[in-house]
Design an enzyme around this catalytic site. Structure first.
Site, short mmCIF file in Angstrom:
data_model
loop_
_atom_site.label_atom_id
_atom_site.label_comp_id
_atom_site.label_asym_id
_atom_site.label_seq_id
_atom_site.Cartn_x
_atom_site.Cartn_y
_atom_site.Cartn_z
N HIS A 1 0.79 -1.23 0.00
CA HIS A 1 0.00 0.00 0.00
C HIS A 1 0.82 1.29 0.00
CE1 HIS A 1 -3.72 -2.15 0.18
NE2 HIS A 1 -3.34 -2.83 1.24
N CYS B 1 -5.85 -9.09 4.89
CA CYS B 1 -4.59 -8.72 4.23
C CYS B 1 -3.42 -9.48 4.83
CB CYS B 1 -4.37 -7.21 4.29
SG CYS B 1 -5.34 -6.31 3.04
N ARG C 1 -10.67 -6.42 7.58
CA ARG C 1 -9.83 -6.13 6.41
C ARG C 1 -8.35 -6.39 6.75
NH1 ARG C 1 -10.10 -5.59 0.81
NH2 ARG C 1 -8.18 -6.75 0.95
#
Lengths: 280, 157
Positions: free
Chosen positions: A200, A241, A237
């Site tokens: 990210h 991940c 989430r």
């Protein structure tokens, strides 16, 4: 002939190397024709490797984006309505609802934009706040972290801050938690040895298999995920991940994920609260 | 007689040792490269091509390969592998596929033939932990060789 063949193969290479989705797009998010959202802004000063932060909305397809620009189209709003019903429903031994103490949910405007934060010496995320009030004021059983009731309530309270800039505190008594979260963000977990930052921070805008990587911002959570057709919590989430790095994850509601949530939220500082956002 | 028997046994043992693939911890890297086959056998390029797309290989999650363009969704994290055999020797390709961190220390590319040194390793994609003693490398030695034999077919057009 040779030239044509070569030109043809170049075209193929170019297509593979530069798919239509390469960076965040240029779209502007205005909700219900009136609420202008900040989906791109200068990164907060504490971020060392990124100049500009972008909402995850900017990395989604036009079809997915469209679902978030009008509340009548936004599938998350059904859950917000359920949250409103729950807000008014009496539960627990004290015979109270949320509304018994908090007359108007709109009074929570701004609260979500500053969460998580340290309260009474403990790092508190929205789910803690909700279950804490259920236990202490209502005598009600705690809701499951990523369960439908809890996330409907998180979405309802979050919606009251929609359009306000994310603004979590990272210094003072928040500092040790923030440091812990930052450390986690840069740790390369699992057998694939990938950190949050690898995907990210180093790779946003790029495709990883079929996924267009965003900056992994949480200003829109809980988000309605089309794949799962329900509201997804932040910790869910994070768990997904980390699991995808072939790692042993942390539990939803763990102190580790509280710290990570504070750190990730601080990377959203300056972006508008989008709760409840829609993602693929 | 006795001597002959021992010699025979030693020979048999050596034979068995040859047939055993080199264990991940015994692999010798020289400047990121691995000189010889990890199994003593040639790879199967057809299986290598399958691994590019599937299972624990899934190389095109990060790499583009024009020769595999019928497969959807090539990632962009790593460079295109077109022409890779003209950029690197076989030994270097084997080293990169087995443990890319020997060649590119901070790379995002996972180490496919390593079974120690991970932080919170999990049981495949379950999110559950695994006893480190039970951890196996992402790919077997033969699968590494299969991939190498496929990659050396990739030339610039």
């Amino acid at each position: 002939m040779r030239t044509i063949l070569t030109a043809g193969s170049f075209a193929v290479v170019a297509l593979l190397a530069a798919p239509a989705l390469a960076d965040p797009d240029e779209d502007n998010l205005v909700i219900n024709d009136e609420l202008q959202m900040v989906t791109e802004t200068a990164a907060p000063a504490h971020m060392e490797h990124v100049d500009t932060i972008y909402s995850g909305w900017r990395f989604r397809t036009d079809e997915t984006q469209a679902l978030q620009i009008d509340d009548f189209e936004n599938p998350a709003m059904i859950f917000v309505d359920q949250g409103m019903d729950l807000f008014n429903s009496v539960d627990g031994t004290e015979g109270k609802s949320c509304a018994s103490c908090h007359e108007d949910v709109a009074a929570f405007a701004g609260f979500h934009a500053e969460m998580p934060k340290v309260m009474n010496g403990k790092l508190v995320v929205m789910e803690d706040f909700i279950n804490g009030h259920r236990a202490r004021a209502m005598g009600a059983e705690p809701w499951k972290w990523s369960g439908p009731e809890m996330q409907a309530m998180v979405a309802l309270i979050g919606l009251q801050s929609r359009g306000m800039p994310m603004n979590v505190k990272i210094d003072g008594d928040a500092a040790p938690y923030w440091e812990q979260g930052k450390e986690m963000y840069y740790t390369r977990y699992g057998q694939l040895e990938l950190s949050c930052a690898n995907c990210h921070e180093d790779s946003y805008g790029l495709m990883i298999r079929a996924d267009h990587l965003s900056q992994g911002q949480i200003n829109g959570f809980p988000t309605y995920r089309l794949k799962q057709a329900k509201l997804i919590s932040r910790h869910n989430r994070f768990r997904g991940c980390i699991r995808d790095t072939r790692a042993e994850t942390f539990a939803e509601g763990s102190d580790e994920f509280r710290a990570l949530e504070l750190y990730v939220a601080s990377r959203s500082n300056g972006l508008s609260v989008e709760t409840p956002a829609v993602r693929q | 007689m006795r001597v002959t028997l021992t010699a025979l046994a030693t020979l048999a043992l050596a034979g068995a040792a040859l047939a055993e693939p080199v264990a991940p911890m015994d692999v010798v890297y020289e400047d990121g490269a691995i000189a010889g086959s990890l199994t003593g056998m040639a790879g199967d390029p057809d299986n290598g091509a399958k691994l590019m797309n599937k299972g624990a290989g899934n190389c095109i999650a990060c790499h583009q390969v024009t020769a595999l363009e019928t497969l959807p969704f090539h990632g962009e994290i790593g460079p295109s592998l077109d022409g890779v055999s003209e950029r690197w020797s076989v030994a270097e390709i084997r080293g990169i596929v087995a443990n890319a961190k020997e060649m590119f220390p901070e790379t995002m590319m996972p180490s496919f033939y390593r079974d120690t040194g991970f932080i919170r390793p999990g049981k495949a994609y379950t999110g559950k932990g695994i006893d480190p003693a039970e951890l196996t490398p992402l790919l077997t030695a033969q699968e590494i060789e299969d991939l190498v034999s496929y990659l050396i077919t990739l030339k610039y057009e």
